[in-house]
Scaffold this active site. Sequence first.
Site, PDB file in Angstrom:
ATOM      1  N   ASP A 151       0.719  -1.136  -0.106  1.00 47.74           N
ATOM      2  CA  ASP A 151       0.227  -0.062   0.075  1.00 47.74           C
ATOM      3  C   ASP A 151       0.807   1.265  -0.037  1.00 47.74           C
ATOM      4  OD1 ASP A 151      -2.249  -1.639   0.329  1.00 47.74           O
ATOM      5  OD2 ASP A 151      -2.003  -1.774   2.402  1.00 47.74           O
ATOM      6  N   HIS A 179      -5.244  -3.555   5.658  1.00 48.26           N
ATOM      7  CA  HIS A 179      -4.850  -4.000   4.265  1.00 48.26           C
ATOM      8  C   HIS A 179      -5.925  -4.344   3.247  1.00 48.26           C
ATOM      9  CE1 HIS A 179      -2.701  -4.932   0.449  1.00 48.26           C
ATOM     10  NE2 HIS A 179      -3.018  -6.084   0.603  1.00 48.26           N
TER      11      HIS A 179
HETATM   12  P1  NAD Z   1      -0.245 -18.125  -5.523  1.00 50.78           P
HETATM   13  O1  NAD Z   1      -1.405 -19.112  -5.690  1.00 50.78           O
HETATM   14  O2  NAD Z   1       0.644 -18.004  -6.500  1.00 50.78           O
HETATM   15  O3  NAD Z   1       0.904 -18.812  -4.310  1.00 50.78           O
HETATM   16  C1  NAD Z   1       0.577 -19.160  -3.238  1.00 50.78           C
HETATM   17  C2  NAD Z   1       1.392 -20.621  -2.952  1.00 50.78           C
HETATM   18  O4  NAD Z   1       1.125 -20.905  -1.479  1.00 50.78           O
HETATM   19  C3  NAD Z   1       1.419 -21.696  -3.823  1.00 50.78           C
HETATM   20  O5  NAD Z   1       2.536 -22.055  -4.295  1.00 50.78           O
HETATM   21  C4  NAD Z   1       0.557 -22.537  -2.788  1.00 50.78           C
HETATM   22  O6  NAD Z   1       0.943 -23.799  -3.216  1.00 50.78           O
HETATM   23  C5  NAD Z   1       1.231 -22.442  -1.609  1.00 50.78           C
HETATM   24  N1  NAD Z   1       0.541 -23.014  -0.580  1.00 50.78           N
HETATM   25  C6  NAD Z   1      -0.833 -23.311  -0.378  1.00 50.78           C
HETATM   26  N2  NAD Z   1      -0.905 -23.958   0.954  1.00 50.78           N
HETATM   27  C7  NAD Z   1       0.142 -23.990   1.336  1.00 50.78           C
HETATM   28  C8  NAD Z   1       0.649 -24.158   2.757  1.00 50.78           C
HETATM   29  N3  NAD Z   1      -0.662 -25.084   3.599  1.00 50.78           N
HETATM   30  N4  NAD Z   1       1.976 -24.383   3.104  1.00 50.78           N
HETATM   31  C9  NAD Z   1       2.740 -23.720   2.337  1.00 50.78           C
HETATM   32  N5  NAD Z   1       2.248 -23.223   1.095  1.00 50.78           N
HETATM   33  C10 NAD Z   1       1.198 -23.456   0.603  1.00 50.78           C
HETATM   34  O7  NAD Z   1      -0.514 -16.948  -4.799  1.00 50.78           O
HETATM   35  P2  NAD Z   1       0.299 -15.510  -4.694  1.00 50.78           P
HETATM   36  O8  NAD Z   1      -0.278 -14.510  -5.726  1.00 50.78           O
HETATM   37  O9  NAD Z   1       1.579 -15.777  -4.283  1.00 50.78           O
HETATM   38  O10 NAD Z   1      -0.610 -14.732  -3.244  1.00 50.78           O
HETATM   39  C11 NAD Z   1      -0.504 -15.534  -2.090  1.00 50.78           C
HETATM   40  C12 NAD Z   1      -1.281 -14.727  -1.346  1.00 50.78           C
HETATM   41  O11 NAD Z   1      -0.801 -13.482  -1.020  1.00 50.78           O
HETATM   42  C13 NAD Z   1      -2.771 -14.744  -1.493  1.00 50.78           C
HETATM   43  O12 NAD Z   1      -3.592 -14.755  -0.187  1.00 50.78           O
HETATM   44  C14 NAD Z   1      -2.799 -13.237  -1.769  1.00 50.78           C
HETATM   45  O13 NAD Z   1      -4.209 -12.666  -1.409  1.00 50.78           O
HETATM   46  C15 NAD Z   1      -1.680 -12.637  -0.761  1.00 50.78           C
HETATM   47  N6  NAD Z   1      -1.177 -10.999  -1.204  1.00 50.78           N
HETATM   48  C16 NAD Z   1      -1.053 -10.295  -0.235  1.00 50.78           C
HETATM   49  C17 NAD Z   1      -0.443  -9.021  -0.402  1.00 50.78           C
HETATM   50  C18 NAD Z   1      -0.402  -7.966   0.635  1.00 50.78           C
HETATM   51  O14 NAD Z   1      -0.154  -6.917   0.278  1.00 50.78           O
HETATM   52  N7  NAD Z   1      -0.271  -8.363   2.008  1.00 50.78           N
HETATM   53  C19 NAD Z   1      -0.227  -8.623  -1.762  1.00 50.78           C
HETATM   54  C20 NAD Z   1      -0.623  -9.577  -2.918  1.00 50.78           C
HETATM   55  C21 NAD Z   1      -1.210 -10.940  -2.454  1.00 50.78           C
HETATM   56  C1  LMR Z   2      -3.001  -6.676  -3.077  1.00 48.68           C
HETATM   57  O1  LMR Z   2      -3.099  -5.419  -2.363  1.00 48.68           O
HETATM   58  O2  LMR Z   2      -2.572  -6.378  -4.200  1.00 48.68           O
HETATM   59  C2  LMR Z   2      -3.089  -7.647  -2.454  1.00 48.68           C
HETATM   60  O3  LMR Z   2      -3.716  -7.567  -1.239  1.00 48.68           O
HETATM   61  C3  LMR Z   2      -3.652  -8.696  -3.430  1.00 48.68           C
HETATM   62  C4  LMR Z   2      -5.149  -8.519  -3.582  1.00 48.68           C
HETATM   63  O4  LMR Z   2      -5.947  -9.482  -3.379  1.00 48.68           O
HETATM   64  O5  LMR Z   2      -5.536  -7.285  -4.253  1.00 48.68           O
END
Ligand code: NAD
Ligand code: LMR
Length: 328
Positions: A151, A179
């Site tokens: 953010d 967030h």
């Molecule tokens: P993705 O699906 O590409 O990757 C997630 C990974 O987690 C996969 O490789 C999957 O196999 C793994 N996984 C699932 N269960 C698991 C477990 N029990 N133990 C270990 N690994 C496990 O998803 P992504 O795009 O990398 O996003 C991941 C998370 O981050 C999502 O929840 C998304 O919403 C979040 N996110 C948060 C922010 C933030 O600002 N905080 C920003 C972007 C995404």
């Molecule tokens: C973001 O802000 O990009 C992440 O929290 C992923 C989402 O779900 O938007």
Amino acid sequence: MVKAVVAGAAGGIGQPLSLLLKLSPLVDELALYDVVNTPGVAADLSHISSKAKVTGYLPANDGARAAFKDADIIVIPAGIPRKPGMTRDDLFNINAGIVKGLIEVAAEVAPKAFILVISNPVNSTVPISAEVLKAAGVFNAQRLFGVTTLDIVRAETFVAEIVGKAIPQELTVPVIGGHSGETIVPLFSLVTPSVTIPDEKYDALVNRVQFGGDEVVKAKDGAGSATLSMAYAGYRFAEKLLRAVAGAKGLVEPSYVYLPGVPGGAEIAKKTGVDFFSVPIELGPNGAEKAVDILGDISEKEKKLLEKAITGLTDNIQKGVVFATKPA
Ligand code: NAD
Ligand code: LMR
């Protein structure tokens, strides 16, 4: 010797984040955990000639415990991402359990690790993490961080576009609250060096910071949410924390923390009425050394944004606590 762990290391965020950590001179050992593909990701990264020794773990043979054992810092981007039309809260049912399980392992084999939670909904997964650590008797609020850095990164970029700043990173834009959507509160009145946002552009700018995640989800059209910008943001926070732990002074970055457990945080919790909240955090050898109270300095418009944010956050926090504390 610093051991870093990425849980969810084979994913869209996990892979580039692991790459950045592999490049960091502050990391000696990098353990990659995921339910799939970590042997391949680890083998690939291990050929890079930086110093960190890389290992990959799967659930077989108690892989999570082996990966997390004695970690100094654990970064968690494990779990499913959004598709168009979903809110972050729609991820709760799956991701809450994933985060709970990972934190249980961390509590057992790396109780002193700094834990950085990226998995959404962060507003709820951090309270879940805190409750799991409390139940295991190892909770230290100074070591648990919800990563809201994306953010801040977005706010820097979007403000720079409006005010014509060539290098957005040179702006410090505080973003507080939570967030997701309206729980994200950008404070343009406190940008340093100070900026003037034209009145007619203010609402759209706030909206773009609050809903920047949706912009990426929409553009990816079903293929997930922000991964590369998040990997950068997660690395930026992790690297700042590691530098602070190593003794660097004056490092501050907002993060979503349990305020009553962080010095200076109880006063802020009293003002906001919520215990989990993102504010600028002074980082140091103990992690979150101080929660910085900037609420007294915000504008009238920002006060209104804050009121809305607190309403949303209260529900998100409660949902996480209820999930984590319900009898099995
Ligand atoms: P993705 O699906 O590409 O990757 C997630 C990974 O987690 C996969 O490789 C999957 O196999 C793994 N996984 C699932 N269960 C698991 C477990 N029990 N133990 C270990 N690994 C496990 O998803 P992504 O795009 O990398 O996003 C991941 C998370 O981050 C999502 O929840 C998304 O919403 C979040 N996110 C948060 C922010 C933030 O600002 N905080 C920003 C972007 C995404
Ligand atoms: C973001 O802000 O990009 C992440 O929290 C992923 C989402 O779900 O938007």
